[in-house]
Design a protein around this motif. Structure first.
Motif, PDB file in Angstrom:
ATOM      1  N   PRO A 114       0.784  -1.240   0.000  1.00  0.00           N
ATOM      2  CA  PRO A 114       0.000   0.000   0.000  1.00  0.00           C
ATOM      3  C   PRO A 114       0.818   1.293   0.000  1.00  0.00           C
ATOM      4  CG  PRO A 114      -0.868  -1.534   1.617  1.00  0.00           C
ATOM      5  CD  PRO A 114       0.389  -2.135   1.089  1.00  0.00           C
ATOM      6  N   GLU A 115       2.018   1.284   0.597  1.00  0.00           N
ATOM      7  CA  GLU A 115       2.784   2.525   0.643  1.00  0.00           C
ATOM      8  C   GLU A 115       3.194   3.023  -0.749  1.00  0.00           C
ATOM      9  OE1 GLU A 115       5.767  -0.761   2.016  1.00  0.00           O
ATOM     10  OE2 GLU A 115       3.666  -0.245   2.354  1.00  0.00           O
ATOM     11  N   TRP A 116       3.080   2.156  -1.746  1.00  0.00           N
ATOM     12  CA  TRP A 116       3.415   2.538  -3.118  1.00  0.00           C
ATOM     13  C   TRP A 116       2.196   3.020  -3.906  1.00  0.00           C
ATOM     14  CZ3 TRP A 116       8.139   3.341  -4.833  1.00  0.00           C
ATOM     15  CH2 TRP A 116       9.211   2.738  -4.147  1.00  0.00           C
ATOM     16  N   SER A 117       1.023   3.005  -3.310  1.00  0.00           N
ATOM     17  CA  SER A 117      -0.206   3.264  -4.066  1.00  0.00           C
ATOM     18  C   SER A 117      -0.205   4.620  -4.761  1.00  0.00           C
ATOM     19  CB  SER A 117      -1.432   3.115  -3.163  1.00  0.00           C
ATOM     20  OG  SER A 117      -1.361   4.047  -2.101  1.00  0.00           O
ATOM     21  N   LYS A 118       0.328   5.638  -4.099  1.00  0.00           N
ATOM     22  CA  LYS A 118       0.372   6.980  -4.691  1.00  0.00           C
ATOM     23  C   LYS A 118       1.150   6.971  -6.003  1.00  0.00           C
ATOM     24  CE  LYS A 118      -0.407  11.414  -4.394  1.00  0.00           C
ATOM     25  NZ  LYS A 118      -1.776  11.891  -4.559  1.00  0.00           N
ATOM     26  N   PHE A 119       2.309   6.318  -5.994  1.00  0.00           N
ATOM     27  CA  PHE A 119       3.169   6.310  -7.172  1.00  0.00           C
ATOM     28  C   PHE A 119       2.679   5.317  -8.222  1.00  0.00           C
ATOM     29  CE2 PHE A 119       5.756   7.731  -3.577  1.00  0.00           C
ATOM     30  CZ  PHE A 119       6.014   9.023  -4.021  1.00  0.00           C
ATOM     31  N   LEU A 146      12.349   6.271  -0.940  1.00  0.00           N
ATOM     32  CA  LEU A 146      12.522   6.892   0.376  1.00  0.00           C
ATOM     33  C   LEU A 146      11.177   7.367   0.913  1.00  0.00           C
ATOM     34  CD1 LEU A 146      14.480   7.815   2.582  1.00  0.00           C
ATOM     35  CD2 LEU A 146      14.740   9.981   1.351  1.00  0.00           C
ATOM     36  N   TYR A 147      10.406   8.046   0.093  1.00  0.00           N
ATOM     37  CA  TYR A 147       9.100   8.531   0.533  1.00  0.00           C
ATOM     38  C   TYR A 147       8.145   7.371   0.824  1.00  0.00           C
ATOM     39  CZ  TYR A 147       4.598  10.818   0.645  1.00  0.00           C
ATOM     40  OH  TYR A 147       3.354  11.239   1.040  1.00  0.00           O
ATOM     41  N   ALA A 148       8.163   6.343  -0.025  1.00  0.00           N
ATOM     42  CA  ALA A 148       7.299   5.179   0.205  1.00  0.00           C
ATOM     43  C   ALA A 148       7.642   4.510   1.536  1.00  0.00           C
ATOM     44  CB  ALA A 148       7.440   4.177  -0.940  1.00  0.00           C
ATOM     45  N   ASN A 149       8.931   4.451   1.865  1.00  0.00           N
ATOM     46  CA  ASN A 149       9.349   3.867   3.144  1.00  0.00           C
ATOM     47  C   ASN A 149       8.870   4.711   4.323  1.00  0.00           C
ATOM     48  OD1 ASN A 149      10.595   1.648   2.033  1.00  0.00           O
ATOM     49  ND2 ASN A 149      12.608   2.618   1.923  1.00  0.00           N
ATOM     50  N   GLU A 166      -4.505  12.757   6.971  1.00  0.00           N
ATOM     51  CA  GLU A 166      -5.006  14.124   7.091  1.00  0.00           C
ATOM     52  C   GLU A 166      -3.873  15.114   7.312  1.00  0.00           C
ATOM     53  OE1 GLU A 166      -7.809  13.908  10.242  1.00  0.00           O
ATOM     54  OE2 GLU A 166      -9.280  12.812   9.074  1.00  0.00           O
ATOM     55  N   ASN A 167      -2.886  14.728   8.127  1.00  0.00           N
ATOM     56  CA  ASN A 167      -1.779  15.639   8.433  1.00  0.00           C
ATOM     57  C   ASN A 167      -0.791  15.761   7.280  1.00  0.00           C
ATOM     58  OD1 ASN A 167      -2.762  16.192  10.967  1.00  0.00           O
ATOM     59  ND2 ASN A 167      -1.611  14.539  11.942  1.00  0.00           N
ATOM     60  N   GLN A 168      -0.479  14.639   6.667  1.00  0.00           N
ATOM     61  CA  GLN A 168       0.549  14.638   5.637  1.00  0.00           C
ATOM     62  C   GLN A 168      -0.024  14.694   4.226  1.00  0.00           C
ATOM     63  OE1 GLN A 168       3.774  14.748   6.410  1.00  0.00           O
ATOM     64  NE2 GLN A 168       3.221  14.781   8.572  1.00  0.00           N
ATOM     65  N   GLN A 169      -1.286  14.378   4.076  1.00  0.00           N
ATOM     66  CA  GLN A 169      -1.971  14.309   2.788  1.00  0.00           C
ATOM     67  C   GLN A 169      -1.296  13.335   1.841  1.00  0.00           C
ATOM     68  OE1 GLN A 169      -2.327  18.273   1.255  1.00  0.00           O
ATOM     69  NE2 GLN A 169      -3.511  18.992   2.983  1.00  0.00           N
ATOM     70  N   MET A 170      -0.397  12.519   2.377  1.00  0.00           N
ATOM     71  CA  MET A 170       0.320  11.492   1.623  1.00  0.00           C
ATOM     72  C   MET A 170       0.875  12.009   0.302  1.00  0.00           C
ATOM     73  SD  MET A 170      -1.825   8.057   2.279  1.00  0.00           S
ATOM     74  CE  MET A 170      -0.621   7.169   1.343  1.00  0.00           C
ATOM     75  N   THR A 171       1.283  13.269   0.262  1.00  0.00           N
ATOM     76  CA  THR A 171       1.802  13.870  -0.965  1.00  0.00           C
ATOM     77  C   THR A 171       3.064  14.643  -0.642  1.00  0.00           C
ATOM     78  OG1 THR A 171      -0.464  14.129  -1.706  1.00  0.00           O
ATOM     79  CG2 THR A 171       1.220  15.363  -2.899  1.00  0.00           C
ATOM     80  N   PRO A 172       4.158  14.402  -1.363  1.00  0.00           N
ATOM     81  CA  PRO A 172       5.346  15.205  -1.147  1.00  0.00           C
ATOM     82  C   PRO A 172       5.050  16.657  -1.491  1.00  0.00           C
ATOM     83  CG  PRO A 172       5.711  13.543  -2.858  1.00  0.00           C
ATOM     84  CD  PRO A 172       4.311  13.405  -2.387  1.00  0.00           C
ATOM     85  N   PRO A 173       5.707  17.608  -0.823  1.00  0.00           N
ATOM     86  CA  PRO A 173       5.393  19.012  -1.038  1.00  0.00           C
ATOM     87  C   PRO A 173       5.588  19.474  -2.469  1.00  0.00           C
ATOM     88  CG  PRO A 173       7.272  18.737   0.449  1.00  0.00           C
ATOM     89  CD  PRO A 173       6.729  17.384   0.176  1.00  0.00           C
TER      90      PRO A 173
END
Length: 199
Positions: A114-119, A146-149, A166-173
């Motif tokens: 799941p941590e890769w779902s965004k990419f 790195l971000y996925a980890n 909610e806090n991180q929005q799971m998106t790099p800035p």
């Protein structure tokens, strides 16, 4: 001689002289003992070839099954995951097992945790899975490991992943969903909200 017998029938016996001309001995010209020997050899060849065929079919079934069940192993790095997948596809290619590129790419992406779902979503939106290969997909994903980890670690720390989302929005800035490369200041400036005034 065995290969010849497989392709052209029972073993061809050595040549004989017939009216001053050398020719191969025919099956009908063999003695009873020679015919028994020839028949026995041919039966052995048939059994060997049948065994080879069954072994190949059994191996293909196992490879298709391994492909269907292939998934990420917990704690496995993206590189190790990629190497295991590459080995499986190479084994299938050795047996000339036909796989659609889209199917292979989809399997590679959908089996990630799941941590890769965004990419994975980003890849599906901006890459042509019919023409790309999974080596290219791996090279793209590797840039974001790195971000996925970090996402994985935060999920493991939080029982409920929603507060983190909610806090991180799971998106790099620096993420821009309208570009395949995240670091493009020209595009970021082009779509700057300040150009359109405040809402």
């Amino acid at each position: 001689m065995i290969l010849e017998s497989v392709e052209h029938g029972p073993l061809i016996w050595p040549t004989v002289e017939d009216n001053g001309v050398m020719r191969t001995k025919k099956y009908a010209e063999l003695s009873v003992a020679e015919k028994i020997q020839d028949d026995y050899l041919w039966e052995r060849v048939q059994l060997l070839m049948q065994g080879t065929s069954l072994t190949k079919q059994e191996r293909e079934c196992k490879l298709y099954d391994a492909f269907d069940k292939f998934t990420h192993i917990k704690g496995e790095s993206l590189h190790t995951y990629y190497l295991r997948f590459t080995q499986l596809i190479n084994d299938m290619n050795i047996y000339k097992m036909k796989m659609e590129q889209f199917h292979v790419n989809t399997k590679f992406l959908n089996s990630l945790p799941p941590e890769w779902s965004k990419f994975v979503t980003d890849v599906k939106l901006f890459k042509d899975l019919h023409t790309s290969n999974f080596d290219q997909l791996h090279a793209y994903l590797e840039q974001h490991e790195l971000y996925a980890n970090e996402v994985r670690i935060m999920r493991e720390r939080n029982q409920d992943p929603l507060p983190y989302v909610e806090n991180q929005q799971m998106t790099p800035p620096h993420f821009n969903p309208y570009q395949s490369s995240y670091n493009n200041p020209q595009l970021q400036q082009q779509f700057s909200p300040s150009q359109y005034g405040s809402i």
